[in-house]
Design an enzyme around this catalytic site. Structure first.
Site, short mmCIF file in Angstrom:
data_model
loop_
_atom_site.label_atom_id
_atom_site.label_comp_id
_atom_site.label_asym_id
_atom_site.label_seq_id
_atom_site.Cartn_x
_atom_site.Cartn_y
_atom_site.Cartn_z
N ASP A 1 32.19 -7.62 49.44
CA ASP A 1 31.65 -6.94 48.09
C ASP A 1 30.59 -7.75 47.52
O ASP A 1 30.27 -8.67 47.33
CB ASP A 1 32.98 -7.37 47.05
CG ASP A 1 32.81 -6.55 45.64
OD1 ASP A 1 31.63 -6.05 45.58
OD2 ASP A 1 33.65 -6.44 44.88
N HIS B 1 29.18 -6.74 44.83
CA HIS B 1 29.60 -6.77 43.52
C HIS B 1 28.40 -6.86 42.56
O HIS B 1 28.26 -6.89 41.43
CB HIS B 1 29.90 -8.31 43.03
CG HIS B 1 30.99 -8.33 41.86
ND1 HIS B 1 31.13 -8.79 40.75
CD2 HIS B 1 32.31 -7.89 41.99
CE1 HIS B 1 32.08 -8.86 40.15
NE2 HIS B 1 32.94 -8.26 40.96
N GLU C 1 30.49 -3.19 49.73
CA GLU C 1 30.75 -2.77 48.57
C GLU C 1 29.74 -2.99 47.34
O GLU C 1 29.36 -4.17 47.55
CB GLU C 1 32.23 -3.21 48.19
CG GLU C 1 32.52 -2.53 46.63
CD GLU C 1 34.22 -2.89 46.50
OE1 GLU C 1 34.37 -2.94 45.17
OE2 GLU C 1 34.74 -3.34 47.21
N GLU D 1 33.54 1.68 41.50
CA GLU D 1 34.46 1.06 40.38
C GLU D 1 33.76 1.01 39.12
O GLU D 1 34.53 0.95 37.89
CB GLU D 1 34.80 -0.35 40.86
CG GLU D 1 33.44 -1.30 40.75
CD GLU D 1 34.00 -2.62 41.14
OE1 GLU D 1 34.02 -3.57 40.24
OE2 GLU D 1 33.98 -2.88 42.26
N HIS E 1 39.84 1.50 43.44
CA HIS E 1 39.58 0.28 42.81
C HIS E 1 40.76 -0.26 42.27
O HIS E 1 41.30 0.74 41.23
CB HIS E 1 38.50 0.12 42.25
CG HIS E 1 37.98 -1.02 41.76
ND1 HIS E 1 38.21 -1.47 40.24
CD2 HIS E 1 37.42 -2.24 42.17
CE1 HIS E 1 37.75 -2.61 40.01
NE2 HIS E 1 37.38 -3.18 41.21
#
Length: 383
Positions: A185, A187, A211, A237, A287
């Site tokens: 991730d 992020h 991700e 997400e 998610h």
């Protein structure tokens, strides 16, 4: 005809907001409307929806309620309103399933699978000692993991910082072997130039996906990043509706979408988003670093979405200090994980029974907010 007679909201640790909805015929449905770190704001939005529209209404016409909550306001979309709608929608589906004594997935067309692969988080916000944690999770029966890729990351980073990201994944891959999936991730912490570099250093270690390689407001860059790697790209997400996902899917730069059932309009909307993704040959991996109601809602959609491939769940995640997913369930065995899978809940509605007494004991003020990170020069960094 029954009607919605009451609702209650419970802020519970570690950072969740639960919604209880009661009807005149005695049914109780549960939802999880929350934006992590914005529980007070979403609470106000849920209250507004009930006071202006839902109290006294028939709970049955879920699609019409969804449209009224969404289109009934001139200003629409975004994380707060869509999360409020999501929690209400979950609770209405829970009530509907109880009405017909059937799990939600049966009402959505029936299951295409009887169990769902899940993954487990390893490491924290600033990942360290992830190899040991990964080995422990694999020993506990998980065959897929996810970890953060980086700490704070500048727009242009040093070769050493880039190499460290690749080495971190390499140590995890060496610890768990080639049979285990490892999601990495970003992020949204990484700008485009570094996303391309990181994708290159990670690829030799076969991540399951990378991700959110760039922030959602830069979705148009995803095809360029995808051109630099054969690794699957996952994102979603921080996308909240079909209209948010449509250009993402049309771009061809994403392989896995990750809508959140507590942020993207609930079961009603994510079921539609899943079908849109399927039409673009894009997989679904919802998610869910949240609580048991959100997870149960995800699994109801996973059950009947053919393109669903894996489900996030938050048991043992670094955010869950003081309370965890199973603590709020009357029967925690509904989320027993075996060989990396969980059975699709098949009880009425969402398929779980909330321990209401425990919810009331735990309810109070929660004050979870994500940290404000800064770079060495004092400028704000992406968390």
């Amino acid at each position: 005809m029954s009607e919605i007679t009451d609702y209650e909201l419970f802020a519970v640790p570690p950072r969740w907001l639960f919604l209880r909805v009661e009807t005149s015929d005695g049914r109780v449905g549960w939802g999880e409307p929350v934006v992590e770190g914005r529980a007070h704001t979403v609470r106000a939005a849920v209250e507004e929806l009930f006071e202006s529209h839902l109290l006294g209404a028939d709970p049955d016409p879920i699609e019409d309620h969804w449209q009224a909550m969404y289109r009934g306001g001139f200003y629409r979309g975004g994380p707060v309103l869509m999360s409020a709608i999501a929690g209400v929608d979950q609770a209405l589906w829970d009530l509907k399933g109880q009405q017909f004594d059937a799990p939600v997935h049966e009402l959505l067309g029936g299951p295409v699978r009887d169990r769902m692969q899940v993954y487990s988080w390893v490491g924290g916000d600033r990942p360290s000692d992830v190899a040991e944690a990964a080995s422990e999770r694999v020993a506990a029966g998980f065959d897929a993991l996810k970890m953060n890729a980086t700490v704070e990351f500048q727009r242009i980073e040093s070769p050493a910082a880039i190499e460290a990201v690749g080495e971190r994944l390499a140590t995890v891959r060496e610890a768990v072997g080639p049979e285990v999936g490892i999601g990495v991730d970003f992020h949204g912490r990484v700008a485009k130039p570094m996303a391309k570099r990181l994708a290159a250093v990670l690829e030799p270690h076969d991540p399951m996906f990378i991700e959110e390689p760039v922030l959602p407001e830069h979705d148009e860059l995803l095809p360029e990043i995808a051109a630099h790697t054969t690794t699957s790209i996952a994102i979603g997400e921080r996308h909240y509706s079909r209209t948010d996902f449509a250009p993402l899917l049309q771009s061809g730069g994403v392989d896995v979408i990750q809508p959140d059932l507590s942020h993207a309009g609930g079961i009603t909307e994510v079921h539609k988003i899943a079908s849109m993704a399927d039409a673009h040959d894009v997989a679904l991996a919802p998610h869910c670093p949240l609580g048991p109601i959100a997870l149960a809602s995800c699994l109801q959609v996973d059950a009947c979405a053919h393109n669903a491939i894996i489900q996030e769940q938050s048991l043992g995640i670094h955010y869950n200090k003081g309370s965890d997913v199973l603590d709020y369930l009357a029967d925690p065995s509904v989320f027993d994980y075996e060989n990396g899978f969980v059975e699709i809940p098949d009880g009425p509605g969402l398929g779980i029974e909330i321990d209401e007494e425990h919810v009331r004991e735990q309810a109070g003020e929660i004050d979870w907010h994500n940290p404000i990170w800064r770079h060495d020069d004092g400028s704000v960094a992406e968390w």
